[in-house]
Scaffold this motif. Structure first.
Motif, PDB file in Angstrom:
ATOM      1  N   ALA A 134      53.380  47.872  19.362  1.00 34.30           N
ATOM      2  CA  ALA A 134      54.192  47.679  20.571  1.00 34.30           C
ATOM      3  C   ALA A 134      53.281  47.607  21.785  1.00 34.30           C
ATOM      4  CB  ALA A 134      55.180  48.827  20.727  1.00 34.30           C
ATOM      5  N   THR A 135      53.499  46.604  22.619  1.00 39.09           N
ATOM      6  CA  THR A 135      52.609  46.407  23.766  1.00 39.09           C
ATOM      7  C   THR A 135      53.361  45.915  24.993  1.00 39.09           C
ATOM      8  OG1 THR A 135      50.594  45.272  24.539  1.00 39.09           O
ATOM      9  CG2 THR A 135      52.082  44.009  23.139  1.00 39.09           C
ATOM     10  N   PRO A 136      52.906  46.318  26.173  1.00 38.80           N
ATOM     11  CA  PRO A 136      53.333  45.637  27.394  1.00 38.80           C
ATOM     12  C   PRO A 136      52.492  44.379  27.571  1.00 38.80           C
ATOM     13  CG  PRO A 136      51.812  47.385  27.944  1.00 38.80           C
ATOM     14  CD  PRO A 136      51.987  47.441  26.451  1.00 38.80           C
ATOM     15  N   GLU A 137      52.958  43.491  28.432  1.00 36.19           N
ATOM     16  CA  GLU A 137      52.128  42.332  28.770  1.00 36.19           C
ATOM     17  C   GLU A 137      51.452  42.590  30.108  1.00 36.19           C
ATOM     18  OE1 GLU A 137      53.115  38.311  27.674  1.00 36.19           O
ATOM     19  OE2 GLU A 137      52.974  37.707  29.778  1.00 36.19           O
ATOM     20  N   TYR A 138      50.129  42.525  30.086  1.00 38.14           N
ATOM     21  CA  TYR A 138      49.336  42.694  31.301  1.00 38.14           C
ATOM     22  C   TYR A 138      48.492  41.447  31.530  1.00 38.14           C
ATOM     23  CZ  TYR A 138      50.319  47.747  31.103  1.00 38.14           C
ATOM     24  OH  TYR A 138      50.927  48.985  31.073  1.00 38.14           O
ATOM     25  N   HIS A 139      48.696  40.783  32.654  1.00 36.55           N
ATOM     26  CA  HIS A 139      47.882  39.613  33.016  1.00 36.55           C
ATOM     27  C   HIS A 139      47.840  38.577  31.893  1.00 36.55           C
ATOM     28  CE1 HIS A 139      46.688  41.784  36.578  1.00 36.55           C
ATOM     29  NE2 HIS A 139      46.223  42.770  35.847  1.00 36.55           N
ATOM     30  N   GLY A 140      48.977  38.343  31.262  1.00 38.15           N
ATOM     31  CA  GLY A 140      49.065  37.294  30.248  1.00 38.15           C
ATOM     32  C   GLY A 140      48.533  37.670  28.888  1.00 38.15           C
ATOM     33  N   SER A 141      48.274  38.957  28.642  1.00 36.02           N
ATOM     34  CA  SER A 141      47.751  39.366  27.344  1.00 36.02           C
ATOM     35  C   SER A 141      48.317  40.730  26.971  1.00 36.02           C
ATOM     36  CB  SER A 141      46.224  39.419  27.365  1.00 36.02           C
ATOM     37  OG  SER A 141      45.704  39.709  26.070  1.00 36.02           O
ATOM     38  N   PHE A 142      48.011  41.180  25.748  1.00 35.72           N
ATOM     39  CA  PHE A 142      48.455  42.514  25.350  1.00 35.72           C
ATOM     40  C   PHE A 142      47.519  43.559  25.944  1.00 35.72           C
ATOM     41  CE2 PHE A 142      45.771  40.901  21.942  1.00 35.72           C
ATOM     42  CZ  PHE A 142      45.011  41.981  21.517  1.00 35.72           C
ATOM     43  N   SER A 143      47.916  44.805  25.874  1.00 32.39           N
ATOM     44  CA  SER A 143      47.212  45.853  26.611  1.00 32.39           C
ATOM     45  C   SER A 143      45.831  46.140  26.044  1.00 32.39           C
ATOM     46  CB  SER A 143      48.037  47.147  26.609  1.00 32.39           C
ATOM     47  OG  SER A 143      48.066  47.723  25.326  1.00 32.39           O
ATOM     48  N   SER A 144      44.931  46.545  26.922  1.00 33.77           N
ATOM     49  CA  SER A 144      43.568  46.873  26.505  1.00 33.77           C
ATOM     50  C   SER A 144      43.547  48.104  25.613  1.00 33.77           C
ATOM     51  CB  SER A 144      42.677  47.098  27.731  1.00 33.77           C
ATOM     52  OG  SER A 144      43.195  48.127  28.548  1.00 33.77           O
ATOM     53  N   VAL A 145      44.466  49.040  25.845  1.00 37.67           N
ATOM     54  CA  VAL A 145      44.464  50.241  25.006  1.00 37.67           C
ATOM     55  C   VAL A 145      44.885  49.915  23.573  1.00 37.67           C
ATOM     56  CG1 VAL A 145      46.835  51.007  25.544  1.00 37.67           C
ATOM     57  CG2 VAL A 145      45.105  52.684  24.909  1.00 37.67           C
ATOM     58  N   LEU A 146      45.814  48.969  23.403  1.00 40.73           N
ATOM     59  CA  LEU A 146      46.183  48.572  22.047  1.00 40.73           C
ATOM     60  C   LEU A 146      45.024  47.853  21.367  1.00 40.73           C
ATOM     61  CD1 LEU A 146      48.243  48.486  19.803  1.00 40.73           C
ATOM     62  CD2 LEU A 146      49.166  46.387  20.789  1.00 40.73           C
ATOM     63  N   LYS A 147      44.315  47.018  22.115  1.00 39.12           N
ATOM     64  CA  LYS A 147      43.136  46.351  21.552  1.00 39.12           C
ATOM     65  C   LYS A 147      42.102  47.387  21.120  1.00 39.12           C
ATOM     66  CE  LYS A 147      40.613  42.623  20.717  1.00 39.12           C
ATOM     67  NZ  LYS A 147      39.262  43.103  20.411  1.00 39.12           N
ATOM     68  N   LEU A 148      41.942  48.435  21.928  1.00 35.32           N
ATOM     69  CA  LEU A 148      40.979  49.474  21.602  1.00 35.32           C
ATOM     70  C   LEU A 148      41.418  50.258  20.365  1.00 35.32           C
ATOM     71  CD1 LEU A 148      38.280  50.520  22.578  1.00 35.32           C
ATOM     72  CD2 LEU A 148      39.487  52.099  24.101  1.00 35.32           C
ATOM     73  N   MET A 149      42.710  50.469  20.227  1.00 34.35           N
ATOM     74  CA  MET A 149      43.209  51.115  19.009  1.00 34.35           C
ATOM     75  C   MET A 149      42.896  50.265  17.785  1.00 34.35           C
ATOM     76  SD  MET A 149      46.885  52.563  20.341  1.00 34.35           S
ATOM     77  CE  MET A 149      47.241  53.770  19.054  1.00 34.35           C
ATOM     78  N   ILE A 150      43.115  48.962  17.908  1.00 37.92           N
ATOM     79  CA  ILE A 150      42.816  48.056  16.791  1.00 37.92           C
ATOM     80  C   ILE A 150      41.322  48.070  16.494  1.00 37.92           C
ATOM     81  CG2 ILE A 150      42.833  45.634  16.065  1.00 37.92           C
ATOM     82  CD1 ILE A 150      45.436  45.318  17.704  1.00 37.92           C
ATOM     83  N   GLU A 151      40.497  48.077  17.536  1.00 34.72           N
ATOM     84  CA  GLU A 151      39.049  48.119  17.340  1.00 34.72           C
ATOM     85  C   GLU A 151      38.613  49.371  16.583  1.00 34.72           C
ATOM     86  OE1 GLU A 151      37.146  45.721  17.958  1.00 34.72           O
ATOM     87  OE2 GLU A 151      37.875  44.575  19.659  1.00 34.72           O
ATOM     88  N   ASN A 152      39.371  50.452  16.763  1.00 39.61           N
ATOM     89  CA  ASN A 152      39.020  51.722  16.137  1.00 39.61           C
ATOM     90  C   ASN A 152      39.632  51.902  14.749  1.00 39.61           C
ATOM     91  OD1 ASN A 152      37.548  54.002  17.986  1.00 39.61           O
ATOM     92  ND2 ASN A 152      38.531  52.445  19.252  1.00 39.61           N
ATOM     93  N   LEU A 153      40.183  50.838  14.190  1.00 36.84           N
ATOM     94  CA  LEU A 153      40.758  50.918  12.848  1.00 36.84           C
ATOM     95  C   LEU A 153      39.754  50.535  11.767  1.00 36.84           C
ATOM     96  CD1 LEU A 153      44.373  49.567  13.441  1.00 36.84           C
ATOM     97  CD2 LEU A 153      43.613  51.939  13.176  1.00 36.84           C
ATOM     98  N   GLY A 154      38.489  50.415  12.141  1.00 33.78           N
ATOM     99  CA  GLY A 154      37.432  50.224  11.163  1.00 33.78           C
ATOM    100  C   GLY A 154      37.231  48.775  10.749  1.00 33.78           C
TER     101      GLY A 154
END
Length: 200
Positions: A82-102
């Motif tokens: 689940a994400t908000p839209e920020y500046h035409g993209s998904f949130s940086s915190v969600l991207k960081l969560m995905i990055e931390n999934l190994g």
């Protein structure tokens, strides 16, 4: 996060992509979770990144809490993002969560349902398109029919109630569609695998 999940056949983990106090992403996601937990055979856990010590890629070993997050996603039957839209993209915190999934990602091979919210009238279409691309790249099975909530500030009140019945039905439908996919595709595959193991 729950440390001792009770045994269920279907385990769904939802990643909440906002850390803003009183955020609308959490309000929309709560409807999905409510719909999922009405089912006796489904367990759903929400991972809130607010207090997670998420690291940037290449910045040392992941914290134990973050490794636990990745393990929960890896052990899940399916995932909701689940994400908000920020500046035409998904949130940086969600991207960081995905990055931390190994790597390989804990999302690889997982059915993933997408939910996006935005203040504007066209909704979170752009963010969901990009999120779908990232999830597909790491090997997730992204379900069709992501749900985009437009004008989200008008749709939810201050205490999190949805004021638009049609929007609420669409959000709850994300949960229904995800469980339907699992029961049609994932559970039969697990049953077949168990039969093969018993026969060998």
């Amino acid at each position: 996060m729950t440390d001792t999940p009770t045994p269920h056949r279907i385990r769904i983990v939802a990643l909440q992509g906002s850390v803003r106090a009183g955020n609308n992403t959490a309000k929309a996601l709560a409807l999905v979770v409510d719909e999922l937990t009405r089912r006796s055979d489904v367990q759903c856990e929400v991972i809130d990144p607010t207090d997670l010590p998420l690291a940037f890629p290449g910045k040392g070993e992941a914290h134990a809490e973050v490794r636990a997050m990745a393990a929960r996603v890896r052990d899940a039957t399916a995932v909701v993002l689940a994400t908000p839209e920020y500046h035409g993209s998904f949130s940086s915190v969600l991207k960081l969560m995905i990055e931390n999934l190994g790597f390989p990602s804990a999302l690889a091979g997982k059915p993933v349902a997408l939910l996006g919210v935005a203040a504007g009238q066209i909704g979170a279409i752009k963010s969901l398109e990009q999120l779908r691309s990232v999830c597909s790249h790491v090997g997730a099975i992204v379900l069709p029919g992501p749900v985009s909530v437009a004008r989200v500030r008008e749709v939810f009140d201050d205490v999190g109630r949805c004021t638009d019945e049609r929007v609420e039905q669409r959000i709850r439908g994300l949960a229904t569609d995800l469980v339907g996919y699992i029961k049609r595709s994932v559970c039969p595959a697990h049953a077949l695998e168990a039969m093969v193991r018993e026969a060998s």
